[in-house]
Scaffold this motif. Structure first.
Motif, PDB file in Angstrom:
ATOM      1  N   UNK A 153       0.836  -1.203   0.000  1.00 44.75           N
ATOM      2  CA  UNK A 153       0.000   0.000   0.000  1.00 44.75           C
ATOM      3  C   UNK A 153       0.870   1.253   0.000  1.00 44.75           C
ATOM      4  N   UNK A 154       1.923   1.256   0.825  1.00 42.69           N
ATOM      5  CA  UNK A 154       2.828   2.400   0.895  1.00 42.69           C
ATOM      6  C   UNK A 154       3.534   2.626  -0.443  1.00 42.69           C
ATOM      7  N   UNK A 155       3.913   1.554  -1.109  1.00 42.29           N
ATOM      8  CA  UNK A 155       4.559   1.660  -2.419  1.00 42.29           C
ATOM      9  C   UNK A 155       3.590   2.273  -3.427  1.00 42.29           C
ATOM     10  N   UNK A 156       2.346   1.797  -3.438  1.00 46.59           N
ATOM     11  CA  UNK A 156       1.348   2.341  -4.370  1.00 46.59           C
ATOM     12  C   UNK A 156       1.086   3.822  -4.106  1.00 46.59           C
ATOM     13  N   UNK A 157       1.047   4.205  -2.844  1.00 46.95           N
ATOM     14  CA  UNK A 157       0.805   5.600  -2.496  1.00 46.95           C
ATOM     15  C   UNK A 157       1.977   6.498  -2.925  1.00 46.95           C
ATOM     16  N   UNK A 186      13.092  -5.747  -5.544  1.00 50.06           N
ATOM     17  CA  UNK A 186      13.536  -5.492  -6.915  1.00 50.06           C
ATOM     18  C   UNK A 186      12.605  -4.502  -7.610  1.00 50.06           C
ATOM     19  N   UNK A 187      13.139  -3.886  -8.654  1.00 47.55           N
ATOM     20  CA  UNK A 187      12.325  -2.964  -9.450  1.00 47.55           C
ATOM     21  C   UNK A 187      11.161  -3.704 -10.112  1.00 47.55           C
ATOM     22  N   UNK A 188      11.420  -4.914 -10.516  1.00 44.24           N
ATOM     23  CA  UNK A 188      10.359  -5.726 -11.136  1.00 44.24           C
ATOM     24  C   UNK A 188       9.210  -5.958 -10.156  1.00 44.24           C
ATOM     25  N   UNK A 189       9.539  -6.218  -8.886  1.00 39.38           N
ATOM     26  CA  UNK A 189       8.492  -6.421  -7.890  1.00 39.38           C
ATOM     27  C   UNK A 189       7.719  -5.129  -7.654  1.00 39.38           C
ATOM     28  N   UNK A 190       8.400  -4.000  -7.648  1.00 35.34           N
ATOM     29  CA  UNK A 190       7.697  -2.714  -7.515  1.00 35.34           C
ATOM     30  C   UNK A 190       6.708  -2.558  -8.668  1.00 35.34           C
ATOM     31  N   UNK A 191       7.129  -2.877  -9.875  1.00 36.72           N
ATOM     32  CA  UNK A 191       6.239  -2.786 -11.038  1.00 36.72           C
ATOM     33  C   UNK A 191       5.010  -3.673 -10.862  1.00 36.72           C
ATOM     34  N   UNK A 192       5.226  -4.892 -10.364  1.00 33.44           N
ATOM     35  CA  UNK A 192       4.097  -5.806 -10.148  1.00 33.44           C
ATOM     36  C   UNK A 192       3.148  -5.259  -9.091  1.00 33.44           C
ATOM     37  N   UNK A 193       3.703  -4.695  -8.038  1.00 34.21           N
ATOM     38  CA  UNK A 193       2.880  -4.169  -6.943  1.00 34.21           C
ATOM     39  C   UNK A 193       2.021  -3.005  -7.421  1.00 34.21           C
ATOM     40  N   UNK A 194       2.601  -2.081  -8.173  1.00 33.67           N
ATOM     41  CA  UNK A 194       1.830  -0.903  -8.589  1.00 33.67           C
ATOM     42  C   UNK A 194       0.758  -1.262  -9.624  1.00 33.67           C
ATOM     43  N   UNK A 195       0.910  -2.386 -10.289  1.00 33.95           N
ATOM     44  CA  UNK A 195      -0.106  -2.838 -11.255  1.00 33.95           C
ATOM     45  C   UNK A 195      -1.245  -3.611 -10.601  1.00 33.95           C
ATOM     46  N   UNK A 196      -1.043  -4.080  -9.370  1.00 40.08           N
ATOM     47  CA  UNK A 196      -2.065  -4.892  -8.685  1.00 40.08           C
ATOM     48  C   UNK A 196      -3.302  -4.064  -8.358  1.00 40.08           C
ATOM     49  N   UNK A 197      -4.435  -4.721  -8.468  1.00 38.43           N
ATOM     50  CA  UNK A 197      -5.669  -4.098  -7.978  1.00 38.43           C
ATOM     51  C   UNK A 197      -5.723  -4.340  -6.473  1.00 38.43           C
ATOM     52  N   UNK A 198      -6.377  -3.477  -5.711  1.00 38.51           N
ATOM     53  CA  UNK A 198      -6.454  -3.678  -4.251  1.00 38.51           C
ATOM     54  C   UNK A 198      -7.108  -5.019  -3.905  1.00 38.51           C
TER      55      UNK A 198
END
Length: 97
Positions: free
Chosen positions: A58-62, A79-91
């Motif tokens: 949640x903090x990353x998305x914010x 990893x940057x790849x994991x950040x990308x996956x997290x920001x693409x996730x729906x809540x």
């Protein structure tokens, strides 16, 4: 329910071991609550990292602004790849306001 006198229990009254260590960390009263909740059963306690993962995500998305993936990866130790996956996730749960 616990008897009124059980609030007098202190961690120093417990024998050395995991129960004493838990009582020293969270208090004897919380140890008793835990014993009432799961006492006598075997259960798995996940690591703190797993428990905190939804909040981290949640903090990353914010904090995500479309351009700061490397910064977020470094800040949260992923990893940057994991950040990308997290920001693409729906809540996975409703976000309260």
């Amino acid at each position: 329910m616990l008897e009124p006198w059980t609030n007098e229990l202190t961690s120093s009254m417990l024998p050395d071991g995991i129960c004493k260590r838990i009582a020293e960390e969270i208090g004897a009263d919380n140890l008793l609550k835990l014993a009432v909740l799961v006492g006598g059963s075997t259960f798995y306690m996940p690591q703190a990292e797993s428990i905190l993962r939804p909040l981290r995500d949640q903090k990353i998305k914010e904090a995500y602004n479309g351009y700061n993936i490397p910064e977020l990866a470094e800040r949260y130790g992923i990893t940057q790849r994991l950040v990308q996956q997290i920001v693409r996730q729906k809540p996975a749960y409703p976000i309260s306001e």
